[in-house]
Design a protein around this motif. Structure first.
Motif, PDB file in Angstrom:
ATOM      1  N   THR A  24       0.836  -1.201   0.000  1.00  0.00           N
ATOM      2  CA  THR A  24       0.000   0.000   0.000  1.00  0.00           C
ATOM      3  C   THR A  24       0.866   1.244   0.000  1.00  0.00           C
ATOM      4  O   THR A  24       0.610   2.200  -0.749  1.00  0.00           O
ATOM      5  CB  THR A  24      -0.913   0.014   1.241  1.00  0.00           C
ATOM      6  OG1 THR A  24      -1.792  -1.104   1.203  1.00  0.00           O
ATOM      7  CG2 THR A  24      -1.742   1.293   1.290  1.00  0.00           C
ATOM      8  N   LEU A  25       1.899   1.248   0.828  1.00  0.00           N
ATOM      9  CA  LEU A  25       2.787   2.412   0.916  1.00  0.00           C
ATOM     10  C   LEU A  25       3.456   2.689  -0.423  1.00  0.00           C
ATOM     11  O   LEU A  25       3.546   3.841  -0.863  1.00  0.00           O
ATOM     12  CB  LEU A  25       3.840   2.175   1.997  1.00  0.00           C
ATOM     13  CG  LEU A  25       4.796   3.335   2.286  1.00  0.00           C
ATOM     14  CD1 LEU A  25       4.044   4.565   2.755  1.00  0.00           C
ATOM     15  CD2 LEU A  25       5.849   2.919   3.315  1.00  0.00           C
ATOM     16  N   ARG A  26       3.914   1.643  -1.079  1.00  0.00           N
ATOM     17  CA  ARG A  26       4.558   1.811  -2.385  1.00  0.00           C
ATOM     18  C   ARG A  26       3.584   2.409  -3.405  1.00  0.00           C
ATOM     19  O   ARG A  26       3.928   3.345  -4.143  1.00  0.00           O
ATOM     20  CB  ARG A  26       5.066   0.467  -2.888  1.00  0.00           C
ATOM     21  CG  ARG A  26       6.349  -0.003  -2.241  1.00  0.00           C
ATOM     22  CD  ARG A  26       6.724  -1.383  -2.707  1.00  0.00           C
ATOM     23  NE  ARG A  26       8.031  -1.792  -2.202  1.00  0.00           N
ATOM     24  CZ  ARG A  26       8.388  -3.048  -1.969  1.00  0.00           C
ATOM     25  NH1 ARG A  26       7.521  -4.029  -2.210  1.00  0.00           N
ATOM     26  NH2 ARG A  26       9.592  -3.330  -1.518  1.00  0.00           N
ATOM     27  N   ALA A  27       2.380   1.866  -3.441  1.00  0.00           N
ATOM     28  CA  ALA A  27       1.391   2.340  -4.410  1.00  0.00           C
ATOM     29  C   ALA A  27       1.024   3.797  -4.157  1.00  0.00           C
ATOM     30  O   ALA A  27       0.969   4.616  -5.087  1.00  0.00           O
ATOM     31  CB  ALA A  27       0.145   1.462  -4.353  1.00  0.00           C
ATOM     32  N   LEU A  28       0.771   4.146  -2.911  1.00  0.00           N
ATOM     33  CA  LEU A  28       0.367   5.514  -2.576  1.00  0.00           C
ATOM     34  C   LEU A  28       1.498   6.506  -2.826  1.00  0.00           C
ATOM     35  O   LEU A  28       1.272   7.623  -3.314  1.00  0.00           O
ATOM     36  CB  LEU A  28      -0.083   5.586  -1.114  1.00  0.00           C
ATOM     37  CG  LEU A  28      -1.375   4.846  -0.764  1.00  0.00           C
ATOM     38  CD1 LEU A  28      -1.634   4.932   0.738  1.00  0.00           C
ATOM     39  CD2 LEU A  28      -2.559   5.411  -1.537  1.00  0.00           C
ATOM     40  N   HIS A  29       2.710   6.116  -2.495  1.00  0.00           N
ATOM     41  CA  HIS A  29       3.872   6.998  -2.676  1.00  0.00           C
ATOM     42  C   HIS A  29       4.035   7.366  -4.148  1.00  0.00           C
ATOM     43  O   HIS A  29       4.185   8.550  -4.496  1.00  0.00           O
ATOM     44  CB  HIS A  29       5.117   6.276  -2.153  1.00  0.00           C
ATOM     45  CG  HIS A  29       6.328   7.126  -1.992  1.00  0.00           C
ATOM     46  ND1 HIS A  29       7.109   7.531  -3.050  1.00  0.00           N
ATOM     47  CD2 HIS A  29       6.911   7.657  -0.884  1.00  0.00           C
ATOM     48  CE1 HIS A  29       8.127   8.258  -2.609  1.00  0.00           C
ATOM     49  NE2 HIS A  29       8.017   8.352  -1.287  1.00  0.00           N
ATOM     50  N   HIS A  30       4.003   6.364  -5.018  1.00  0.00           N
ATOM     51  CA  HIS A  30       4.187   6.612  -6.446  1.00  0.00           C
ATOM     52  C   HIS A  30       3.029   7.438  -7.011  1.00  0.00           C
ATOM     53  O   HIS A  30       3.231   8.395  -7.771  1.00  0.00           O
ATOM     54  CB  HIS A  30       4.317   5.283  -7.188  1.00  0.00           C
ATOM     55  CG  HIS A  30       4.927   5.417  -8.545  1.00  0.00           C
ATOM     56  ND1 HIS A  30       5.220   4.336  -9.339  1.00  0.00           N
ATOM     57  CD2 HIS A  30       5.291   6.512  -9.267  1.00  0.00           C
ATOM     58  CE1 HIS A  30       5.742   4.754 -10.477  1.00  0.00           C
ATOM     59  NE2 HIS A  30       5.792   6.069 -10.470  1.00  0.00           N
ATOM     60  N   ARG A  31       1.813   7.088  -6.629  1.00  0.00           N
ATOM     61  CA  ARG A  31       0.652   7.829  -7.121  1.00  0.00           C
ATOM     62  C   ARG A  31       0.694   9.285  -6.664  1.00  0.00           C
ATOM     63  O   ARG A  31       0.279  10.195  -7.403  1.00  0.00           O
ATOM     64  CB  ARG A  31      -0.644   7.173  -6.631  1.00  0.00           C
ATOM     65  CG  ARG A  31      -1.036   5.892  -7.353  1.00  0.00           C
ATOM     66  CD  ARG A  31      -1.242   6.106  -8.837  1.00  0.00           C
ATOM     67  NE  ARG A  31      -2.097   7.267  -9.114  1.00  0.00           N
ATOM     68  CZ  ARG A  31      -2.209   7.839 -10.314  1.00  0.00           C
ATOM     69  NH1 ARG A  31      -1.505   7.370 -11.331  1.00  0.00           N
ATOM     70  NH2 ARG A  31      -3.019   8.867 -10.489  1.00  0.00           N
ATOM     71  N   HIS A  32       1.178   9.536  -5.455  1.00  0.00           N
ATOM     72  CA  HIS A  32       1.243  10.900  -4.948  1.00  0.00           C
ATOM     73  C   HIS A  32       2.182  11.749  -5.799  1.00  0.00           C
ATOM     74  O   HIS A  32       1.873  12.893  -6.159  1.00  0.00           O
ATOM     75  CB  HIS A  32       1.712  10.880  -3.494  1.00  0.00           C
ATOM     76  CG  HIS A  32       1.228  12.033  -2.676  1.00  0.00           C
ATOM     77  ND1 HIS A  32       1.722  13.321  -2.833  1.00  0.00           N
ATOM     78  CD2 HIS A  32       0.302  12.117  -1.693  1.00  0.00           C
ATOM     79  CE1 HIS A  32       1.110  14.133  -1.969  1.00  0.00           C
ATOM     80  NE2 HIS A  32       0.246  13.426  -1.268  1.00  0.00           N
TER      81      HIS A  32
END
Length: 262
Positions: A24-32
């Motif tokens: 989740t952290l990886r996905a949110l970080h990149h999307r941000h």
């Protein structure tokens, strides 16, 4: 609009699980990084008070950036993201860094504010407020080489600091910034600092605007008229001499109309 985690996730176009996991952290970080641009124009006119608003008004910043769509600086973007992660159940905190300058030296320790998160027993750097080129996904604090979208990263000790280093397809390692493995408190930025004030005067004197936003496999960073693009680890640099093209690129990075980006 008051801070709303569900609205935030929708703005990020995050459709997967929101549990506090590394995935989740990886996905949110990149999307941000893809969704919300960095824009140093917001610091214009602040003089030596660049960090005065470091303790952000969460509702106002959320309304202006997440809902309103404007860009942000390091403490706004990282501040909002830290609040989101905390609400999702992540163990998060604050770090600060001195960014590598053109001459190879580093800025003051409190120059840059970013986050860290502890997940599955590991300590990860979380930074969605740095214009780049840098890591698109959370970076584990480890000397091991970590590959991301054609670039490689590592965190190495040096002179009492940890230094984030990056290598593109050229294979040359270069420092991004250095930090101490010590959690910071927002109150530290409110203490008068001759070093920070002198550094802020230098930035104000340069008068160069920096904008940047990521895409799926890289980043675009516009420093004045100099456009740096990193795509799958390959770097290209171009000077935008045509004013119309410059306006168009600024608008693309900031996700605005060209006439609004002047």
């Amino acid at each position: 609009m008051p801070f709303d985690a569900d609205v935030y996730l929708k703005a990020l176009d995050h459709r997967g699980p929101a549990a506090p996991t590394l995935d989740t952290l990886r996905a949110l970080h990149h999307r941000h990084l893809i969704t919300f641009p960095y824009d140093s124009a917001l610091n214009a006119g602040r003089g030596t008070a660049l960090w005065a608003g470091v303790d952000i008004d969460r509702d106002a910043a959320f309304d202006e950036i997440v809902v309103g769509g404007r860009g942000g600086n390091c403490y706004e973007l990282n501040g909002l993201f830290r609040i989101l992660l905390a609400e999702l159940g992540f163990d998060v905190g604050i770090f600060s860094a001195g960014i590598r300058q053109m001459d190879g030296s580093f800025g003051p320790d409190l120059e840059h504010l970013f986050n860290h998160a502890r997940v599955d027993g590991g300590l990860y750097l979380v930074d969605v407020g740095f214009v780049g080129p840098s890591y698109l996904e959370p970076l584990r604090v480890s000397g091991e080489v970590q590959s991301q979208h054609g670039s490689r990263f590592r965190v190495v000790p040096a002179d009492g600091y940890h230094v984030v280093e990056r290598s593109g397809r050229s294979g040359v390692w270069q420092a991004v910034y250095r930090f101490r493995d010590r959690p910071r408190d927002l109150a530290e930025w409110q203490v008068p600092s001759a070093e920070l004030e002198a550094f802020a005067r230098t930035l104000a004197g340069a008068g160069i605007l920096v904008r940047g936003r990521s895409f799926a496999t890289g980043q675009r960073v516009l420093i004045g008229k100099r456009l740096l693009t990193v795509d799958d680890g390959h770097e290209t640099v171009r000077v935008l001499t045509d004013p119309a093209e410059h306006e168009r690129v600024v608008a693309e990075i900031l996700r605005t109309r060209a006439e609004d980006a002047r």
